[in-house]
Scaffold this active site. Structure first.
Site, PDB file in Angstrom:
ATOM      1  N   LYS A 116       0.734  -1.269  -0.076  1.00  0.00           N
ATOM      2  CA  LYS A 116       0.067   0.136   0.004  1.00  0.00           C
ATOM      3  C   LYS A 116       0.862   1.281  -0.038  1.00  0.00           C
ATOM      4  O   LYS A 116       0.547   2.381  -0.389  1.00  0.00           O
ATOM      5  CB  LYS A 116      -0.947  -0.097   1.218  1.00  0.00           C
ATOM      6  CG  LYS A 116      -2.152  -1.126   0.933  1.00  0.00           C
ATOM      7  CD  LYS A 116      -3.153  -0.788   1.958  1.00  0.00           C
ATOM      8  CE  LYS A 116      -4.272  -1.725   2.022  1.00  0.00           C
ATOM      9  NZ  LYS A 116      -5.202  -2.027   2.927  1.00  0.00           N
ATOM     10  N   LYS A 198      -3.937 -11.756  -7.315  1.00  0.00           N
ATOM     11  CA  LYS A 198      -5.291 -11.802  -6.626  1.00  0.00           C
ATOM     12  C   LYS A 198      -6.476 -10.882  -7.059  1.00  0.00           C
ATOM     13  O   LYS A 198      -6.075  -9.661  -7.411  1.00  0.00           O
ATOM     14  CB  LYS A 198      -5.313 -11.876  -5.113  1.00  0.00           C
ATOM     15  CG  LYS A 198      -5.535 -10.493  -4.429  1.00  0.00           C
ATOM     16  CD  LYS A 198      -5.888 -10.615  -2.564  1.00  0.00           C
ATOM     17  CE  LYS A 198      -6.301  -9.394  -2.292  1.00  0.00           C
ATOM     18  NZ  LYS A 198      -7.187  -9.347  -1.085  1.00  0.00           N
ATOM     19  N   LYS A 201     -10.152  -5.380  -4.467  1.00  0.00           N
ATOM     20  CA  LYS A 201     -10.956  -4.381  -4.586  1.00  0.00           C
ATOM     21  C   LYS A 201     -10.367  -2.990  -5.050  1.00  0.00           C
ATOM     22  O   LYS A 201     -10.880  -2.188  -5.421  1.00  0.00           O
ATOM     23  CB  LYS A 201     -12.014  -4.250  -3.608  1.00  0.00           C
ATOM     24  CG  LYS A 201     -11.479  -3.933  -2.361  1.00  0.00           C
ATOM     25  CD  LYS A 201     -12.702  -3.902  -1.257  1.00  0.00           C
ATOM     26  CE  LYS A 201     -12.484  -4.242  -0.281  1.00  0.00           C
ATOM     27  NZ  LYS A 201     -13.517  -4.341   0.766  1.00  0.00           N
TER      28      LYS A 201
END
Ligand code: TRP
Length: 338
Positions: A116, A198, A201
């Site tokens: 992140k 993966k 979202k």
């Protein structure tokens, strides 16, 4: 006879962006059957969402949408405690105490933090680094034993264990040391555009993910565009390491239809990718349509949702308060006279 004490389960999803089919198959779907055998808490972890920048009105809407989605996915507020993290102030308070037990070095090594930080380089705030400590606080407040999550959260649960064990060693036995309840099949749903990553979202490519709010025609379109594999065996629907795209679609089909991967391979033998992809889309739509309808119905019933959240927060608070009081005493804080 004394009533059997059920073991406790805790899990949560962030109300950030849209919940994907990967979140559903890897986590939320597996919560429903747990409710009969465990004492479950399911939390909408809104404080975690603040670690990346949010539009306040959207965060508020997403939080209620996710609450309704939990119920639409089978979380029964009469069986489980369903609540919003920020409604129980003990989460943030215990996180502070655990901050004094967690090491900067171990937080700095967390894969999700590094990831992140790369993606939000302009906003590497302390909360982002602290995220796993808040998650440890969620889990340890309720003395939860089992944490049903997707594979990507295993490292955070392991850190929670380390923090719990360190606290217990330092201040005497206080916390239950939790473990993951991994759902193998569902926790490895991949991106439709890059089957090595993966389904996330936070993916910037909308075609890479199916969200739980996608309409049928959107789902069909995304599936048609899904990458397949151009090996020598092109157009052969087979699950194998050299066909990651097709394998991912087979996994999705199997989880949504209930058919085994082997049965699905036989069903689509010689049919080609076009037919296969449409069938995968149909299997997803069959799962999502009733959930979407129920979520919509619930969102229109504000009174009911508010009542569920009020009662959930009350029940969660009672447990959380007990743990926090014990922790404050153990670390040497003077109890407040009331
Ligand atoms: N970090 C989790 C995720 O992104 C969400 C989460 C927060 C969570 N607190 C939790 C999951 C406690 C399980 C238990 O999926």
């Amino acid at each position: 006879m004394a009533e059997e004490v059920k073991k406790r389960v805790f899990s949560g999803v962030q109300p950030t962006g849209k919940v994907t089919l990967g979140n559903y198959l890897g986590a939320i779907r597996n919560w429903k059957p747990l409710q009969d055998n465990y004492d479950c808490l399911f939390c909408v972890v809104d404080l975690h969402s603040l670690t990346v920048s949010q539009v306040p009105a959207e965060l508020r809407k997403n939080t209620l949408d996710l609450t309704a989605l939990y119920i639409a996915c089978g979380i029964d507020p009469d069986k489980s405690i369903l609540f919003i993290q920020s409604h129980v102030h003990e989460h943030a308070e215990l996180a502070w105490i655990l901050d004094t037990v967690a090491y900067v070095g171990e937080l700095n090594r967390m894969t999700q933090f590094k990831d992140k930080s790369r993606r939000h380089a302009d906003n590497i705030n302390m909360g982002l680094m602290n995220y796993p400590v808040l998650m440890a606080s969620d889990i340890l407040l309720y003395q939860a034993e089992y944490i049903p999550v997707g594979k990507d959260q295993v490292q955070h649960v392991e850190l929670t264990r380390d923090i719990a064990e360190r606290f217990n060693a330092r201040y005497s036995e206080t916390f239950v040391v939790p473990q993951c309840l991994l759902n193998k099949a569902g926790s490895s749903i991949k991106s439709l555009q890059d089957p090595s990553a993966k389904m996330s979202k936070s993916d910037v490519n909308d075609n890479a993910i199916v969200t739980l709010s996608d309409e049928p025609d959107v789902i069909r379109r995304k599936l048609r565009r899904a990458v397949t594999d151009s090996d020598s065996d092109a157009h052969c629907v087979r699950h194998s390491a050299d066909k990651p795209g097709v394998s991912n679609l087979l996994n999705i089909y199997s989880l949504c239809s209930g058919e085994s991967v082997a049965e699905a391979e036989r069903r689509f033998e010689g049919k080609g990718y076009g037919v296969f992809k449409d069938a995968v889309a149909d299997s997803i739509i069959a799962v999502l349509e009733p959930i979407q309808a129920e979520q919509k119905r619930l969102l229109a019933d504000k009174g009911y949702l508010e009542a569920v959240l009020k009662s959930g927060a009350e029940k969660a608070s009672r447990i959380a308060q007990k743990t926090l009081t014990k922790v404050y005493r153990k670390v040497g804080l003077v109890p407040q006279i009331r």
